[in-house]
Design a protein around this motif. Sequence first.
Motif, PDB file in Angstrom:
ATOM      1  N   ALA A 118       0.968  -1.296   0.013  1.00 37.14           N
ATOM      2  CA  ALA A 118       0.150  -0.080  -0.099  1.00 37.14           C
ATOM      3  C   ALA A 118       0.836   1.423  -0.045  1.00 37.14           C
ATOM      4  O   ALA A 118       0.630   2.202  -0.715  1.00 37.14           O
ATOM      5  N   TRP A 119       1.984   1.276   0.791  1.00 38.24           N
ATOM      6  CA  TRP A 119       2.575   2.553   0.830  1.00 38.24           C
ATOM      7  C   TRP A 119       3.534   2.700  -0.460  1.00 38.24           C
ATOM      8  O   TRP A 119       3.662   3.747  -1.035  1.00 38.24           O
ATOM      9  N   GLU A 120       4.112   1.448  -1.018  1.00 44.65           N
ATOM     10  CA  GLU A 120       4.833   1.997  -2.216  1.00 44.65           C
ATOM     11  C   GLU A 120       3.931   2.303  -3.366  1.00 44.65           C
ATOM     12  O   GLU A 120       4.310   3.105  -4.177  1.00 44.65           O
ATOM     13  N   PHE A 121       2.762   1.628  -3.721  1.00 47.67           N
ATOM     14  CA  PHE A 121       2.203   1.962  -4.748  1.00 47.67           C
ATOM     15  C   PHE A 121       1.372   3.217  -4.476  1.00 47.67           C
ATOM     16  O   PHE A 121       1.191   4.161  -5.387  1.00 47.67           O
ATOM     17  N   PHE A 122       0.921   3.480  -3.338  1.00 44.99           N
ATOM     18  CA  PHE A 122       0.370   4.836  -3.055  1.00 44.99           C
ATOM     19  C   PHE A 122       1.301   6.168  -3.197  1.00 44.99           C
ATOM     20  O   PHE A 122       0.723   7.048  -3.756  1.00 44.99           O
ATOM     21  N   GLU A 123       2.637   5.746  -2.841  1.00 47.95           N
ATOM     22  CA  GLU A 123       3.369   6.611  -2.955  1.00 47.95           C
ATOM     23  C   GLU A 123       3.843   7.103  -4.639  1.00 47.95           C
ATOM     24  O   GLU A 123       3.960   8.265  -5.028  1.00 47.95           O
ATOM     25  N   SER A 124       3.908   5.968  -5.441  1.00 46.44           N
ATOM     26  CA  SER A 124       3.871   6.236  -6.790  1.00 46.44           C
ATOM     27  C   SER A 124       2.517   7.056  -7.534  1.00 46.44           C
ATOM     28  O   SER A 124       2.906   7.926  -8.115  1.00 46.44           O
ATOM     29  N   GLY A 125       1.431   6.549  -6.867  1.00 45.68           N
ATOM     30  CA  GLY A 125       0.383   7.339  -7.420  1.00 45.68           C
ATOM     31  C   GLY A 125       0.391   8.912  -6.918  1.00 45.68           C
ATOM     32  O   GLY A 125      -0.084   9.575  -7.692  1.00 45.68           O
ATOM     33  N   TRP A 126       0.660   9.008  -5.697  1.00 42.28           N
ATOM     34  CA  TRP A 126       0.988  10.761  -5.058  1.00 42.28           C
ATOM     35  C   TRP A 126       1.872  11.224  -6.209  1.00 42.28           C
ATOM     36  O   TRP A 126       1.683  12.526  -6.364  1.00 42.28           O
ATOM     37  N   GLU A 127       2.965  10.782  -6.412  1.00 44.32           N
ATOM     38  CA  GLU A 127       3.890  11.433  -7.398  1.00 44.32           C
ATOM     39  C   GLU A 127       3.336  11.617  -8.544  1.00 44.32           C
ATOM     40  O   GLU A 127       3.618  13.063  -9.224  1.00 44.32           O
ATOM     41  N   LYS A 128       2.539  10.804  -9.262  1.00 50.44           N
ATOM     42  CA  LYS A 128       1.812  10.931 -10.334  1.00 50.44           C
ATOM     43  C   LYS A 128       0.672  12.269 -10.275  1.00 50.44           C
ATOM     44  O   LYS A 128       0.745  12.918 -11.123  1.00 50.44           O
ATOM     45  N   PHE A 129       0.084  12.142  -9.156  1.00 50.12           N
ATOM     46  CA  PHE A 129      -0.986  12.929  -9.035  1.00 50.12           C
ATOM     47  C   PHE A 129      -0.403  14.462  -8.888  1.00 50.12           C
ATOM     48  O   PHE A 129      -0.844  15.585  -9.188  1.00 50.12           O
ATOM     49  N   ASN A 130       0.967  14.652  -8.205  1.00 53.57           N
ATOM     50  CA  ASN A 130       1.414  15.817  -8.158  1.00 53.57           C
ATOM     51  C   ASN A 130       2.526  16.059  -9.148  1.00 53.57           C
ATOM     52  O   ASN A 130       2.962  17.391  -9.185  1.00 53.57           O
ATOM     53  N   GLY A 131       2.573  15.214 -10.235  1.00 49.66           N
ATOM     54  CA  GLY A 131       3.603  15.573 -11.313  1.00 49.66           C
ATOM     55  C   GLY A 131       2.901  15.952 -12.606  1.00 49.66           C
ATOM     56  O   GLY A 131       1.854  16.141 -12.648  1.00 49.66           O
ATOM     57  N   SER A 132       3.673  15.692 -13.587  1.00 50.74           N
ATOM     58  CA  SER A 132       3.149  15.871 -15.044  1.00 50.74           C
ATOM     59  C   SER A 132       3.418  14.681 -15.836  1.00 50.74           C
ATOM     60  O   SER A 132       4.382  13.892 -15.515  1.00 50.74           O
ATOM     61  N   ASN A 133       2.474  14.247 -16.745  1.00 48.73           N
ATOM     62  CA  ASN A 133       2.334  13.183 -17.369  1.00 48.73           C
ATOM     63  C   ASN A 133       3.728  13.110 -18.378  1.00 48.73           C
ATOM     64  O   ASN A 133       3.787  13.873 -19.356  1.00 48.73           O
ATOM     65  N   TRP A 134       4.376  12.076 -18.068  1.00 53.63           N
ATOM     66  CA  TRP A 134       5.422  11.655 -18.841  1.00 53.63           C
ATOM     67  C   TRP A 134       5.292  10.361 -19.833  1.00 53.63           C
ATOM     68  O   TRP A 134       6.217   9.807 -20.322  1.00 53.63           O
ATOM     69  N   PHE A 135       3.951  10.087 -19.732  1.00 52.40           N
ATOM     70  CA  PHE A 135       3.604   8.796 -20.510  1.00 52.40           C
ATOM     71  C   PHE A 135       3.904   8.795 -22.100  1.00 52.40           C
ATOM     72  O   PHE A 135       4.280   7.906 -22.575  1.00 52.40           O
ATOM     73  N   ALA A 136       3.594  10.210 -22.489  1.00 53.44           N
ATOM     74  CA  ALA A 136       3.673  10.401 -23.892  1.00 53.44           C
ATOM     75  C   ALA A 136       5.146  10.015 -24.644  1.00 53.44           C
ATOM     76  O   ALA A 136       5.144   9.202 -25.893  1.00 53.44           O
TER      77      ALA A 136
END
Length: 162
Positions: A28-46
């Motif tokens: 839960a910690w590891e995945f939530f932390e990754s999601g939180w970084e995405k939430f506060n970051g910009s999309n680099w998936f392109a």
Amino acid sequence: MTTLTRTLTTFDRFGTWSADLPLRLFLAWEFFESGWEKFNGSNWFADLQANFPFPFNLLPAELNWQLSMWAELILPLLLLLGLGTRLASLGLMVVTVVAIAAVHWPAHWSSLAELAQGYAITDQGFGNFKLPLIYLVALLPLLLKGAGRLSLDHWLRARFCR
């Protein structure tokens, strides 16, 4: 009864209630932390849309970003509560497999020895799939067995499935 037998029996009783809890907390910690970084970051998936496996390679990068971010924010909370644990584990496994294919797998390799160099935490041109593989292995018991007794899944099953 010997001291060793009593000790092991105590561990067995304790493990029945809580053996899966450390996995749930860690993941839960590891995945939530990754999601939180995405939430506060910009999309680099392109930049890596072409690396996404089917069917995610057909989706727009923005949709993949949103799917990944919300899965990494909501599913860890379900793991933490032990609610829908098997479904949450499966969802996080899908996210992890997509991440391995799109980000962590080496771009080029010609032998198993070369591929094995990607079993690392840092990327030095050979991929870095060790950590996501650890996540997959840690999610597997939760998928197969569920959250255990110290969970909302267990409480709901005991309450409504008599």
